[in-house]
Design an enzyme around this catalytic site. Structure first.
Site, short mmCIF file in Angstrom:
data_model
loop_
_atom_site.label_atom_id
_atom_site.label_comp_id
_atom_site.label_asym_id
_atom_site.label_seq_id
_atom_site.Cartn_x
_atom_site.Cartn_y
_atom_site.Cartn_z
N GLY A 142 0.86 -1.19 0.00
CA GLY A 142 0.00 0.00 0.00
C GLY A 142 0.89 1.23 0.00
N ILE A 168 -9.49 -0.11 -5.03
CA ILE A 168 -9.45 0.74 -6.22
C ILE A 168 -10.80 1.46 -6.40
CG2 ILE A 168 -8.91 0.85 -8.69
CD1 ILE A 168 -6.58 -0.07 -6.66
N GLY A 349 -22.97 17.95 20.79
CA GLY A 349 -23.42 16.89 21.71
C GLY A 349 -23.99 15.72 20.92
N GLU A 373 -4.19 7.74 -0.10
CA GLU A 373 -3.20 8.51 -0.86
C GLU A 373 -1.99 8.88 0.02
OE1 GLU A 373 -4.54 11.23 -4.04
OE2 GLU A 373 -6.57 10.66 -3.46
C1 LIG Z 1 -11.63 4.47 0.54
C2 LIG Z 1 -10.32 4.12 -0.08
C3 LIG Z 1 -10.09 4.42 -1.39
C4 LIG Z 1 -8.87 4.08 -1.99
N1 LIG Z 1 -8.70 4.33 -3.34
C5 LIG Z 1 -7.56 3.89 -3.93
C6 LIG Z 1 -7.42 3.97 -5.35
O1 LIG Z 1 -8.30 4.46 -6.08
N2 LIG Z 1 -6.29 3.49 -5.91
C7 LIG Z 1 -5.27 2.94 -5.16
O2 LIG Z 1 -4.27 2.53 -5.75
N3 LIG Z 1 -5.38 2.86 -3.82
C8 LIG Z 1 -6.50 3.30 -3.18
N4 LIG Z 1 -6.64 3.16 -1.82
C9 LIG Z 1 -5.54 2.62 -1.03
C10 LIG Z 1 -4.88 3.60 -0.08
O3 LIG Z 1 -4.21 4.59 -0.78
C11 LIG Z 1 -4.02 2.77 0.88
O4 LIG Z 1 -4.89 2.10 1.77
C12 LIG Z 1 -3.02 3.62 1.61
O5 LIG Z 1 -2.01 4.07 0.75
C13 LIG Z 1 -2.34 2.82 2.73
O6 LIG Z 1 -1.87 1.58 2.30
P1 LIG Z 1 -2.19 0.27 3.17
O7 LIG Z 1 -3.63 0.27 3.48
O8 LIG Z 1 -1.63 -0.92 2.49
O9 LIG Z 1 -1.40 0.52 4.52
P2 LIG Z 1 0.11 0.12 4.86
O10 LIG Z 1 1.05 0.64 3.83
O11 LIG Z 1 0.14 -1.35 5.14
O12 LIG Z 1 0.32 0.89 6.21
C14 LIG Z 1 -0.48 0.58 7.37
C15 LIG Z 1 -0.24 1.63 8.43
O13 LIG Z 1 1.07 1.46 8.96
C16 LIG Z 1 1.67 2.70 9.25
N5 LIG Z 1 2.96 2.73 8.53
C17 LIG Z 1 3.24 2.17 7.33
N6 LIG Z 1 4.51 2.39 6.97
C18 LIG Z 1 5.07 3.12 7.98
C19 LIG Z 1 6.36 3.69 8.21
N7 LIG Z 1 7.33 3.54 7.32
N8 LIG Z 1 6.55 4.38 9.35
C20 LIG Z 1 5.57 4.52 10.25
N9 LIG Z 1 4.32 4.03 10.08
C21 LIG Z 1 4.08 3.34 8.97
C22 LIG Z 1 0.71 3.79 8.80
O14 LIG Z 1 0.04 4.29 9.93
C23 LIG Z 1 -0.28 3.06 7.91
O15 LIG Z 1 -1.58 3.61 7.99
C24 LIG Z 1 -7.85 3.48 -1.21
C25 LIG Z 1 -8.09 3.19 0.14
C26 LIG Z 1 -9.32 3.48 0.70
C27 LIG Z 1 -9.54 3.12 2.14
#
Ligand SMILES: Cc1cc2nc3c(=O)[nH]c(=O)nc-3n(C[C@H](O)[C@H](O)[C@H](O)COP(=O)(O)OP(=O)(O)OC[C@H]3O[C@@H](n4cnc5c(N)ncnc54)[C@H](O)[C@@H]3O)c2cc1C
Length: 392
Positions: A142, A168, A349, A373
């Site tokens: 992600g 996505i 509230g 993002e």
């Molecule tokens: C409603 C929604 C719409 C979306 N739309 C799209 C889209 O159109 N296209 C697309 O490609 N993606 C999309 N996404 C994906 C979104 O961009 C990702 O969920 C986001 O980038 C985080 O990736 P992840 O969920 O894999 O979290 P991870 O990368 O697994 O991270 C999990 C958590 O760990 C912490 N973390 C991670 N790395 C570190 C670090 N190095 N240091 C400290 N803390 C860290 C952060 O708090 C993070 O929130 C969407 C997500 C949602 C929920």
């Protein structure tokens, strides 16, 4: 004694953009806020409304305000877009991600395609004939695109793509995906990933399921199984995918910041109005310092955010690299707008939790914005690299 004015430093919006702001504000107040609780169905703007709103926007001269003149639009830049997105951020009428009512939703990267690709994808998107989605996130990658597993292997004039994408937005309506895939795993995100335009109806593209979330969005999980993508559908050079993604994500992050301006402003409007009318212990809430300070903090943060978002947008319109500004504006905007919604909820509230007011939706949506993002922590990690380079 008065100080000499500094002629070339100006914090005023140009006349043209001030007029745009006024027009969009009236549009939001008259057309969107009154229907904001009923305008969406399954988190999509109801189709009949989309047509009506687009027609009204056209009447007001707003259609295609951000499309370059060479493609028939008004040619306004990111400063204008920030203005429009901020005004639209004041209402929950529109889905919180990826909808335009003032013309086509054109991904910034489409303007950087080669001429043939522009004919095939940019022009029909501008005409509203094609929809797109951005397919970057994966179950195991992600925030960290370097660990991407979706792989594109070159076979003559084609790439064969295999992998899985998750979360996505808009995949169910998309005609094509801007997809990021690894072309050389040994090189990681810098040089090892490439961007492609993938036809969503190509054999092997499978929409698996829409993810239920605490917010109203339902992003999709998609499998790519032996999908053949012609080499001419690669965006830029092989290995440049991360560079392209950085570009469109920077604009996306400014969009977050701009939307957050609107959310904070609306929360201030709602919070102030309620604090003046709600009496407890013989006094309106607005007389209590605890409540005043919540409003004042949001007001100060709104001002800071405006400066950050407009500064970044102005630099982008001047052709500068805005990665650092975009990280800062997104982190600050998403966080402070979530806090502003939370304060507004507290001031109301029990009514703050009511679904007939927009506050609970702002609160849920803005919490989600802090993750999508680029989560705050990951953006701070990237920003730390910039700080260490700049001041080290
Ligand atoms: C409603 C929604 C719409 C979306 N739309 C799209 C889209 O159109 N296209 C697309 O490609 N993606 C999309 N996404 C994906 C979104 O961009 C990702 O969920 C986001 O980038 C985080 O990736 P992840 O969920 O894999 O979290 P991870 O990368 O697994 O991270 C999990 C958590 O760990 C912490 N973390 C991670 N790395 C570190 C670090 N190095 N240091 C400290 N803390 C860290 C952060 O708090 C993070 O929130 C969407 C997500 C949602 C929920």
């Amino acid at each position: 004694m008065t100080a000499l004015p500094v002629d070339d430093l100006n914090f005023e919006l140009p006349e043209e953009i001030r007029m745009l702001k006024d027009t969009v504000r009236k549009f939001v107040d008259r057309e969107l806020i009154p229907i904001e609780r009923t305008a969406r169905e399954d988190n999509r703007l109801k189709p009949e409304l989309r047509g009506q709103l687009a027609a009204k926007a056209k009447e007001l001269g707003l259609a295609g305000y951000d499309v370059p003149r060479e493609y028939g639009g008004l040619g306004m830049g990111l400063v204008a877009k920030v203005t429009v997105w901020a005004e639209l951020g004041r209402t929950i009428a529109l889905p919180s991600r990826g909808v335009e009512v003032f013309g086509p939703n054109v991904s910034p990267i489409l303007y950087h395609l080669d001429d043939e690709q522009k004919k095939k994808y940019l022009l029909p998107t501008i005409r509203g004939e094609l929809n797109w989605c951005l397919a970057q996130t994966e179950p195991d990658a992600g925030g960290d695109p370097g660990s991407m597993r979706t792989i594109a292997v070159r076979e003559g004039d084609y790439y064969r793509i295999n992998g899985m994408k998750r979360f996505i937005t808009g995949a169910e309506e998309a005609d094509f995906a801007q997809l990021i895939a690894a072309t050389d795993r040994s090189k990681g995100s810098h040089g090892g990933i490439s961007a492609f335009i993938v036809d969503m109806k190509a054999p092997g593209v499978k929409l698996l399921r829409a993810q239920e979330l605490v917010i109203d969005d339902r992003p999709w999980e998609i499998a790519f199984e032996n999908v053949r993508v012609p080499v001419e559908n690669r965006i830029g050079e092989e290995g440049d995918g991360f560079k392209h993604a950085q570009h469109w994500l920077s604009v996306g992050r400014i969009r977050h910041a701009a939307r957050a301006i609107g959310v904070i402003e609306r929360c201030l409007e709602l919070g102030t109005r309620y604090a003046k009318q709600r009496v407890t212990f013989g006094q309106p809430l607005a007389e209590r310092q605890a409540v005043q300070w919540m409003l004042v903090d949001s007001f100060m943060e709104l001002h800071q955010l405006r400066l950050m978002a407009y500064d970044a947008a102005w630099k982008y319109d001047c052709g500068r690299d805005i990665r650092a500004e975009a990280y800062m504006a997104k982190i600050f905007g998403d966080t402070q707008s979530y806090i502003a919604a939370d304060r507004c909820m507290e001031i109301h509230g029990g009514m703050g939790l009511a679904t007939d007011l927009p506050i609970e939706k702002f609160w849920r949506d803005q919490r989600s914005m802090m993750i999508t993002e680029g989560p705050n922590e990951i953006l701070k990690m990237a920003l730390a690299r910039h700080v260490l380079r700049t001041y080290g």
